[in-house]
Design a protein around this motif. Sequence first.
Motif, mmCIF file in Angstrom:
data_model
loop_
_atom_site.group_PDB
_atom_site.id
_atom_site.type_symbol
_atom_site.label_atom_id
_atom_site.label_comp_id
_atom_site.label_asym_id
_atom_site.label_seq_id
_atom_site.Cartn_x
_atom_site.Cartn_y
_atom_site.Cartn_z
ATOM 1 N N ASN A 260 -6.011 20.013 6.828
ATOM 2 C CA ASN A 260 -5.495 18.677 7.005
ATOM 3 C C ASN A 260 -4.584 18.599 8.221
ATOM 4 O OD1 ASN A 260 -2.846 19.532 6.206
ATOM 5 N ND2 ASN A 260 -3.524 19.444 4.082
ATOM 6 N N LYS A 261 -4.232 17.394 8.559
ATOM 7 C CA LYS A 261 -3.368 17.119 9.693
ATOM 8 C C LYS A 261 -2.547 15.883 9.358
ATOM 9 C CE LYS A 261 -6.986 14.364 11.920
ATOM 10 N NZ LYS A 261 -7.843 14.208 13.130
ATOM 11 N N TYR A 262 -1.525 15.645 10.148
ATOM 12 C CA TYR A 262 -0.697 14.469 9.923
ATOM 13 C C TYR A 262 -1.206 13.291 10.746
ATOM 14 C CZ TYR A 262 2.909 16.842 7.230
ATOM 15 O OH TYR A 262 3.594 17.509 6.250
ATOM 16 N N CYS A 263 -1.144 12.156 10.122
ATOM 17 C CA CYS A 263 -1.420 10.886 10.797
ATOM 18 C C CYS A 263 -0.142 10.068 10.708
ATOM 19 C CB CYS A 263 -2.572 10.170 10.089
ATOM 20 S SG CYS A 263 -2.873 8.475 10.670
ATOM 21 N N MET A 264 0.322 9.577 11.848
ATOM 22 C CA MET A 264 1.519 8.750 11.859
ATOM 23 C C MET A 264 1.168 7.378 12.414
ATOM 24 S SD MET A 264 4.616 11.276 12.890
ATOM 25 C CE MET A 264 5.739 10.147 12.080
ATOM 26 N N ALA A 265 1.931 6.396 11.993
ATOM 27 C CA ALA A 265 1.572 5.032 12.359
ATOM 28 C C ALA A 265 2.788 4.129 12.395
ATOM 29 C CB ALA A 265 0.566 4.482 11.354
ATOM 30 N N TRP A 266 2.611 3.011 13.055
ATOM 31 C CA TRP A 266 3.571 1.915 13.030
ATOM 32 C C TRP A 266 2.921 0.732 12.320
ATOM 33 C CZ3 TRP A 266 8.588 2.238 14.262
ATOM 34 C CH2 TRP A 266 8.997 3.319 15.068
ATOM 35 N N PHE A 267 3.692 0.158 11.402
ATOM 36 C CA PHE A 267 3.289 -1.042 10.684
ATOM 37 C C PHE A 267 4.317 -2.125 10.970
ATOM 38 C CE2 PHE A 267 -0.022 0.194 7.543
ATOM 39 C CZ PHE A 267 -0.060 1.552 7.795
ATOM 40 N N GLU B 143 6.270 -13.883 5.107
ATOM 41 C CA GLU B 143 5.144 -14.541 4.436
ATOM 42 C C GLU B 143 3.786 -14.044 4.923
ATOM 43 O OE1 GLU B 143 5.680 -18.736 4.687
ATOM 44 O OE2 GLU B 143 7.596 -18.701 3.646
ATOM 45 N N LYS B 144 3.749 -12.874 5.534
ATOM 46 C CA LYS B 144 2.485 -12.278 5.951
ATOM 47 C C LYS B 144 2.360 -10.884 5.358
ATOM 48 C CE LYS B 144 1.685 -14.768 10.268
ATOM 49 N NZ LYS B 144 1.355 -14.636 11.718
ATOM 50 N N GLU B 145 1.140 -10.398 5.296
ATOM 51 C CA GLU B 145 0.902 -9.062 4.778
ATOM 52 C C GLU B 145 1.315 -8.013 5.806
ATOM 53 O OE1 GLU B 145 -2.881 -9.948 1.792
ATOM 54 O OE2 GLU B 145 -3.063 -8.513 3.428
ATOM 55 N N ARG B 146 1.663 -6.831 5.287
ATOM 56 C CA ARG B 146 1.983 -5.740 6.185
ATOM 57 C C ARG B 146 0.744 -5.346 6.979
ATOM 58 N NH1 ARG B 146 4.260 -0.827 3.055
ATOM 59 N NH2 ARG B 146 2.057 -0.647 2.478
ATOM 60 N N GLU B 147 0.955 -5.050 8.250
ATOM 61 C CA GLU B 147 -0.152 -4.805 9.178
ATOM 62 C C GLU B 147 0.081 -3.497 9.922
ATOM 63 O OE1 GLU B 147 -2.094 -7.522 12.642
ATOM 64 O OE2 GLU B 147 0.052 -7.092 12.876
ATOM 65 N N GLY B 148 -0.874 -2.577 9.820
ATOM 66 C CA GLY B 148 -0.844 -1.361 10.617
ATOM 67 C C GLY B 148 -1.442 -1.658 11.967
ATOM 68 N N PHE B 149 -0.782 -1.219 13.052
ATOM 69 C CA PHE B 149 -1.283 -1.612 14.364
ATOM 70 C C PHE B 149 -1.342 -0.484 15.387
ATOM 71 C CE2 PHE B 149 2.793 -1.551 16.457
ATOM 72 C CZ PHE B 149 3.697 -1.815 15.446
ATOM 73 N N ALA B 150 -0.702 0.641 15.124
ATOM 74 C CA ALA B 150 -0.731 1.744 16.084
ATOM 75 C C ALA B 150 -0.699 3.065 15.326
ATOM 76 C CB ALA B 150 0.445 1.657 17.048
ATOM 77 N N TYR B 151 -1.616 3.971 15.683
ATOM 78 C CA TYR B 151 -1.783 5.225 14.959
ATOM 79 C C TYR B 151 -1.850 6.381 15.947
ATOM 80 C CZ TYR B 151 -3.419 1.835 11.510
ATOM 81 O OH TYR B 151 -3.516 0.762 10.660
ATOM 82 N N ILE B 152 -1.313 7.557 15.515
ATOM 83 C CA ILE B 152 -1.400 8.747 16.351
ATOM 84 C C ILE B 152 -1.503 9.961 15.453
ATOM 85 C CG2 ILE B 152 1.137 8.927 16.536
ATOM 86 C CD1 ILE B 152 0.668 10.009 19.412
ATOM 87 N N ASP B 153 -2.426 10.859 15.760
ATOM 88 C CA ASP B 153 -2.567 12.034 14.908
ATOM 89 C C ASP B 153 -2.024 13.283 15.608
ATOM 90 O OD1 ASP B 153 -6.186 12.551 15.283
ATOM 91 O OD2 ASP B 153 -4.507 12.977 16.635
ATOM 92 N N ASP B 154 -2.230 14.432 14.985
ATOM 93 C CA ASP B 154 -1.593 15.658 15.451
ATOM 94 C C ASP B 154 -1.964 16.012 16.893
ATOM 95 O OD1 ASP B 154 -1.312 17.761 12.456
ATOM 96 O OD2 ASP B 154 -0.062 16.161 13.286
#
Length: 129
Positions: A34-41, A46-57
């Motif tokens: 496995n590896k780590y995945c990190m992200a910004w949400f 009044e809106k749903e949480r949104e993931g928009f930027a991801y970076i892995d190991d």
Amino acid sequence: QVQLVESGGGSVQAGGSLRLSCATSGYTSSTSYNKYCMAWFRQAPEKEREGFAYIDDDGTTNYINSVEGRFTVSKDIAANTLYLQMDNLQPEDTAMYYCAAGQISLWASCDSSADFAYWGQGTQVTVSA
């Protein structure tokens, strides 16, 4: 226990820039499977949480269309810190911003399909017109 602490939020005018930081601690090493995945949400009122930027190991990044070209996710392994450089901010970017982390298999994509078990407390970004 993995801990994430965001900082760097604030108020800017449209067209301005901010850099968010996410200090991390408590990580165990990635394994052969496995590896780590990190992200910004982010979550606007009044809106749903949104993931928009991801970076892995290995530094591979993914962005959603609305931020690609304006936002850049990066990490400083030595400093155990995840960053988000946000340029040309717009009022619609106003939200609470969170960093998140999770472990995924080596063969999985670091994107919205990942399971993020660890979250920071959030930092507010407000963009005025």
